[in-house]
Scaffold this motif. Structure first.
Motif, PDB file in Angstrom:
ATOM      1  N   MET A   1       0.841  -1.202   0.000  1.00  0.00           N
ATOM      2  CA  MET A   1       0.000   0.000   0.000  1.00  0.00           C
ATOM      3  C   MET A   1       0.877   1.253   0.000  1.00  0.00           C
ATOM      4  SD  MET A   1      -3.063   0.814   2.613  1.00  0.00           S
ATOM      5  CE  MET A   1      -4.484  -0.224   2.417  1.00  0.00           C
ATOM      6  N   ASP A   2       0.651   2.158  -0.933  1.00  0.00           N
ATOM      7  CA  ASP A   2       1.489   3.356  -0.962  1.00  0.00           C
ATOM      8  C   ASP A   2       0.948   4.409   0.009  1.00  0.00           C
ATOM      9  OD1 ASP A   2      -0.663   4.405  -2.194  1.00  0.00           O
ATOM     10  OD2 ASP A   2       0.252   4.613  -4.157  1.00  0.00           O
ATOM     11  N   LEU A   3       1.802   5.399   0.247  1.00  0.00           N
ATOM     12  CA  LEU A   3       1.454   6.427   1.231  1.00  0.00           C
ATOM     13  C   LEU A   3       0.142   7.126   0.868  1.00  0.00           C
ATOM     14  CD1 LEU A   3       2.281   8.105   3.716  1.00  0.00           C
ATOM     15  CD2 LEU A   3       3.440   9.675   2.160  1.00  0.00           C
ATOM     16  N   ARG A   4      -0.010   7.389  -0.413  1.00  0.00           N
ATOM     17  CA  ARG A   4      -1.188   8.120  -0.868  1.00  0.00           C
ATOM     18  C   ARG A   4      -2.488   7.402  -0.491  1.00  0.00           C
ATOM     19  NH1 ARG A   4      -2.865  12.119  -4.515  1.00  0.00           N
ATOM     20  NH2 ARG A   4      -4.899  11.515  -5.309  1.00  0.00           N
ATOM     21  N   SER A   5      -2.485   6.086  -0.696  1.00  0.00           N
ATOM     22  CA  SER A   5      -3.726   5.374  -0.376  1.00  0.00           C
ATOM     23  C   SER A   5      -3.929   5.246   1.132  1.00  0.00           C
ATOM     24  CB  SER A   5      -3.748   4.006  -1.057  1.00  0.00           C
ATOM     25  OG  SER A   5      -2.651   3.249  -0.609  1.00  0.00           O
ATOM     26  N   ILE A   6      -2.842   5.354   1.901  1.00  0.00           N
ATOM     27  CA  ILE A   6      -2.984   5.312   3.367  1.00  0.00           C
ATOM     28  C   ILE A   6      -3.590   6.617   3.892  1.00  0.00           C
ATOM     29  CG2 ILE A   6      -1.710   5.188   5.561  1.00  0.00           C
ATOM     30  CD1 ILE A   6       0.334   3.398   4.051  1.00  0.00           C
ATOM     31  N   ILE A   7      -3.125   7.725   3.344  1.00  0.00           N
ATOM     32  CA  ILE A   7      -3.606   9.015   3.888  1.00  0.00           C
ATOM     33  C   ILE A   7      -4.864   9.524   3.182  1.00  0.00           C
ATOM     34  CG2 ILE A   7      -1.276   9.666   4.633  1.00  0.00           C
ATOM     35  CD1 ILE A   7      -1.306  11.738   2.289  1.00  0.00           C
ATOM     36  N   ALA A   8      -5.282   8.864   2.123  1.00  0.00           N
ATOM     37  CA  ALA A   8      -6.465   9.336   1.394  1.00  0.00           C
ATOM     38  C   ALA A   8      -7.715   9.228   2.270  1.00  0.00           C
ATOM     39  CB  ALA A   8      -6.658   8.513   0.126  1.00  0.00           C
ATOM     40  N   PRO A   9      -8.564  10.249   2.262  1.00  0.00           N
ATOM     41  CA  PRO A   9      -9.791  10.166   3.048  1.00  0.00           C
ATOM     42  C   PRO A   9     -10.693   9.054   2.532  1.00  0.00           C
ATOM     43  CG  PRO A   9      -9.429  12.405   2.228  1.00  0.00           C
ATOM     44  CD  PRO A   9      -8.460  11.518   1.525  1.00  0.00           C
ATOM     45  N   ARG A  10     -11.437   8.459   3.416  1.00  0.00           N
ATOM     46  CA  ARG A  10     -12.406   7.456   2.960  1.00  0.00           C
ATOM     47  C   ARG A  10     -13.806   8.053   2.877  1.00  0.00           C
ATOM     48  NH1 ARG A  10      -9.253   3.380   6.416  1.00  0.00           N
ATOM     49  NH2 ARG A  10      -8.139   5.344   6.505  1.00  0.00           N
ATOM     50  N   LEU A  11     -13.923   9.276   3.340  1.00  0.00           N
ATOM     51  CA  LEU A  11     -15.225   9.947   3.267  1.00  0.00           C
ATOM     52  C   LEU A  11     -15.156  11.094   2.271  1.00  0.00           C
ATOM     53  CD1 LEU A  11     -16.037  10.261   7.082  1.00  0.00           C
ATOM     54  CD2 LEU A  11     -17.099   8.685   5.451  1.00  0.00           C
ATOM     55  N   VAL A  12     -16.310  11.395   1.689  1.00  0.00           N
ATOM     56  CA  VAL A  12     -16.421  12.533   0.782  1.00  0.00           C
ATOM     57  C   VAL A  12     -17.327  13.566   1.438  1.00  0.00           C
ATOM     58  CG1 VAL A  12     -17.328  13.283  -1.450  1.00  0.00           C
ATOM     59  CG2 VAL A  12     -16.075  11.131  -1.282  1.00  0.00           C
ATOM     60  N   ALA A  13     -16.895  14.824   1.420  1.00  0.00           N
ATOM     61  CA  ALA A  13     -17.774  15.919   1.858  1.00  0.00           C
ATOM     62  C   ALA A  13     -18.167  16.699   0.617  1.00  0.00           C
ATOM     63  CB  ALA A  13     -17.054  16.812   2.862  1.00  0.00           C
ATOM     64  N   HIS A  14     -19.455  16.747   0.356  1.00  0.00           N
ATOM     65  CA  HIS A  14     -19.921  17.334  -0.897  1.00  0.00           C
ATOM     66  C   HIS A  14     -20.030  18.851  -0.824  1.00  0.00           C
ATOM     67  CE1 HIS A  14     -20.797  13.509  -2.867  1.00  0.00           C
ATOM     68  NE2 HIS A  14     -21.069  13.078  -1.637  1.00  0.00           N
ATOM     69  N   ALA A  15     -19.498  19.476  -1.846  1.00  0.00           N
ATOM     70  CA  ALA A  15     -19.602  20.930  -1.983  1.00  0.00           C
ATOM     71  C   ALA A  15     -20.125  21.200  -3.389  1.00  0.00           C
ATOM     72  CB  ALA A  15     -18.232  21.578  -1.760  1.00  0.00           C
ATOM     73  N   HIS A  16     -21.389  20.882  -3.592  1.00  0.00           N
ATOM     74  CA  HIS A  16     -21.957  20.903  -4.942  1.00  0.00           C
ATOM     75  C   HIS A  16     -23.129  21.849  -5.036  1.00  0.00           C
ATOM     76  CE1 HIS A  16     -20.086  17.303  -6.559  1.00  0.00           C
ATOM     77  NE2 HIS A  16     -20.378  16.635  -5.474  1.00  0.00           N
ATOM     78  N   CYS A  17     -23.504  22.079  -6.288  1.00  0.00           N
ATOM     79  CA  CYS A  17     -24.909  22.373  -6.531  1.00  0.00           C
ATOM     80  C   CYS A  17     -25.476  21.050  -7.032  1.00  0.00           C
ATOM     81  CB  CYS A  17     -25.079  23.492  -7.547  1.00  0.00           C
ATOM     82  SG  CYS A  17     -24.326  23.172  -9.123  1.00  0.00           S
ATOM     83  N   ASP A  18     -26.707  20.738  -6.706  1.00  0.00           N
ATOM     84  CA  ASP A  18     -27.273  19.431  -7.032  1.00  0.00           C
ATOM     85  C   ASP A  18     -27.342  19.194  -8.524  1.00  0.00           C
ATOM     86  OD1 ASP A  18     -27.580  18.938  -4.457  1.00  0.00           O
ATOM     87  OD2 ASP A  18     -29.756  19.087  -4.383  1.00  0.00           O
ATOM     88  N   ILE A  19     -27.727  20.224  -9.215  1.00  0.00           N
ATOM     89  CA  ILE A  19     -27.974  20.065 -10.638  1.00  0.00           C
ATOM     90  C   ILE A  19     -26.776  20.615 -11.378  1.00  0.00           C
ATOM     91  CG2 ILE A  19     -29.471  20.785 -12.523  1.00  0.00           C
ATOM     92  CD1 ILE A  19     -31.646  20.954 -10.236  1.00  0.00           C
ATOM     93  N   PRO A  20     -26.224  19.850 -12.310  1.00  0.00           N
ATOM     94  CA  PRO A  20     -25.070  20.371 -13.049  1.00  0.00           C
ATOM     95  C   PRO A  20     -25.413  21.747 -13.627  1.00  0.00           C
ATOM     96  CG  PRO A  20     -25.573  18.126 -13.718  1.00  0.00           C
ATOM     97  CD  PRO A  20     -26.670  18.562 -12.812  1.00  0.00           C
ATOM     98  N   CYS A  21     -24.558  22.701 -13.365  1.00  0.00           N
ATOM     99  CA  CYS A  21     -24.893  24.054 -13.774  1.00  0.00           C
ATOM    100  C   CYS A  21     -24.919  24.116 -15.294  1.00  0.00           C
ATOM    101  CB  CYS A  21     -23.883  25.015 -13.198  1.00  0.00           C
ATOM    102  SG  CYS A  21     -23.887  24.825 -11.416  1.00  0.00           S
ATOM    103  N   GLY A  22     -25.834  24.870 -15.802  1.00  0.00           N
ATOM    104  CA  GLY A  22     -25.958  24.950 -17.239  1.00  0.00           C
ATOM    105  C   GLY A  22     -27.191  24.223 -17.726  1.00  0.00           C
ATOM    106  N   ILE A  23     -27.815  23.435 -16.858  1.00  0.00           N
ATOM    107  CA  ILE A  23     -29.017  22.713 -17.257  1.00  0.00           C
ATOM    108  C   ILE A  23     -30.195  23.687 -17.392  1.00  0.00           C
ATOM    109  CG2 ILE A  23     -29.926  22.081 -14.995  1.00  0.00           C
ATOM    110  CD1 ILE A  23     -30.346  19.262 -16.158  1.00  0.00           C
ATOM    111  N   TYR A  24     -30.150  24.777 -16.644  1.00  0.00           N
ATOM    112  CA  TYR A  24     -31.207  25.782 -16.771  1.00  0.00           C
ATOM    113  C   TYR A  24     -30.937  26.635 -17.996  1.00  0.00           C
ATOM    114  CZ  TYR A  24     -32.332  24.539 -11.982  1.00  0.00           C
ATOM    115  OH  TYR A  24     -32.676  23.851 -10.852  1.00  0.00           O
ATOM    116  N   ASP A  25     -31.979  26.886 -18.751  1.00  0.00           N
ATOM    117  CA  ASP A  25     -31.796  27.620 -19.993  1.00  0.00           C
ATOM    118  C   ASP A  25     -33.144  28.216 -20.418  1.00  0.00           C
ATOM    119  OD1 ASP A  25     -31.346  28.351 -22.713  1.00  0.00           O
ATOM    120  OD2 ASP A  25     -29.663  26.944 -22.770  1.00  0.00           O
ATOM    121  N   PRO A  26     -33.157  29.515 -20.710  1.00  0.00           N
ATOM    122  CA  PRO A  26     -34.430  30.127 -21.111  1.00  0.00           C
ATOM    123  C   PRO A  26     -34.799  29.872 -22.575  1.00  0.00           C
ATOM    124  CG  PRO A  26     -32.723  31.795 -21.013  1.00  0.00           C
ATOM    125  CD  PRO A  26     -32.076  30.492 -20.624  1.00  0.00           C
ATOM    126  N   THR A  27     -33.966  29.106 -23.271  1.00  0.00           N
ATOM    127  CA  THR A  27     -34.219  28.899 -24.706  1.00  0.00           C
ATOM    128  C   THR A  27     -35.531  28.156 -24.958  1.00  0.00           C
ATOM    129  OG1 THR A  27     -31.824  28.819 -24.992  1.00  0.00           O
ATOM    130  CG2 THR A  27     -33.149  28.086 -26.840  1.00  0.00           C
TER     131      THR A  27
END
Lengths: 136, 110
Positions: A1-27
């Motif tokens: 196991m390399d160092l990177r995989s040892i120190i890598a987080p196993r949890l994800v903290a999401h910092a998103h907008c739910d909907i991929p931006c750009g999906i809204y469109d007045p067209t």
């Protein structure tokens, strides 16, 4: 196991907008409003009494109805999902603009009125302009 | 999602906390036992999906809950209390204290 995989987080903290931006469109609303205006033109220009003309006439009425409804739906998605209080601070007339545009969708369903169709196109354009301004 | 240890690591996914955090940042998070304070960074359970963690900043603390918000200047880039409202205080899991990767941006976070 390399160092990177040892120190890598196993949890994800999401910092998103739910909907991929750009999906809204007045067209979509813009095209629907154009279709309504085009159908009003076809209905008022229709003269023939033969079956083919009556068929076109009735189809034009149905398409006008359908696209006025699509226009309303698309506007409501922008209004309720895309725009946020921060936008309202910058565009204080936003609610009024949307309310009037949605009412114009109804008016275009109820009537065959070139002015109402043009007003709807103008109202949708105003909203589209605000939308694109918020994207800058 | 409630990590068992007093310190735990998370990977940031998404852009809503820019410029404070970037997508892919690795953070050390300290479990928060005291009430959160306005302006503080927090890791919290997503009120709509409790197994999912969010990282945001506390905007205000009120009796009805904690308002959290992304740092990104464009509100369209963050889903937070502006959509789902204040979250319960119990949803807050911890407070990011250190970014340990990438190496060139290692350091305390606030």
């Amino acid at each position: 196991m390399d160092l990177r995989s040892i120190i890598a987080p196993r949890l994800v903290a999401h910092a998103h907008c739910d909907i991929p931006c750009g999906i809204y469109d007045p067209t979509a609303a813009t095209i629907a409003a154009q279709t309504v205006a085009k159908m009003v033109e076809k209905i008022t220009g229709s003269t023939g009494g033969d079956d083919a003309s009556r068929n076109t006439y009735i189809r034009s009425v149905a398409v006008k109805e359908e696209h006025a409804q699509i226009c309303k739906k698309e506007l409501l998605i922008l209004w309720t999902d895309y725009f946020k209080p921060e936008h309202l601070e910058k565009y204080p007339k936003l609610h009024d603009t949307f309310w009037k545009a949605a009412k114009l969708c109804s008016k275009n369903k109820q009537s065959v009125d070139a002015k109402a169709a043009a007003d709807l196109q103008a109202a949708v354009k105003e909203i589209a302009d605000i939308f694109w301004a918020t994207k800058k | 999602m409630r990590p068992a240890t007093a310190l735990f690591r998370v990977a940031v996914a998404g852009q809503s906390m820019e410029p404070t955090f970037r997508d892919g940042d690795w953070l050390l998070v300290r479990r928060l036992r005291r009430p959160p304070r306005a302006g503080e960074l927090v890791v919290a359970a997503d009120p709509r999906e409790p197994e999912r963690l969010l990282v945001k900043r506390v905007r205000s603390v009120a009796p009805d809950g904690v308002t959290i918000q992304g740092d990104h200047a464009d509100p369209a880039e963050s889903t937070d209390s502006r959509q789902f409202g204040p979250i319960p205080r119990s949803a807050i899991v911890g407070r990011p204290v250190l970014r340990y990767a990438p190496l060139d941006r290692i350091g305390r976070v606030r």
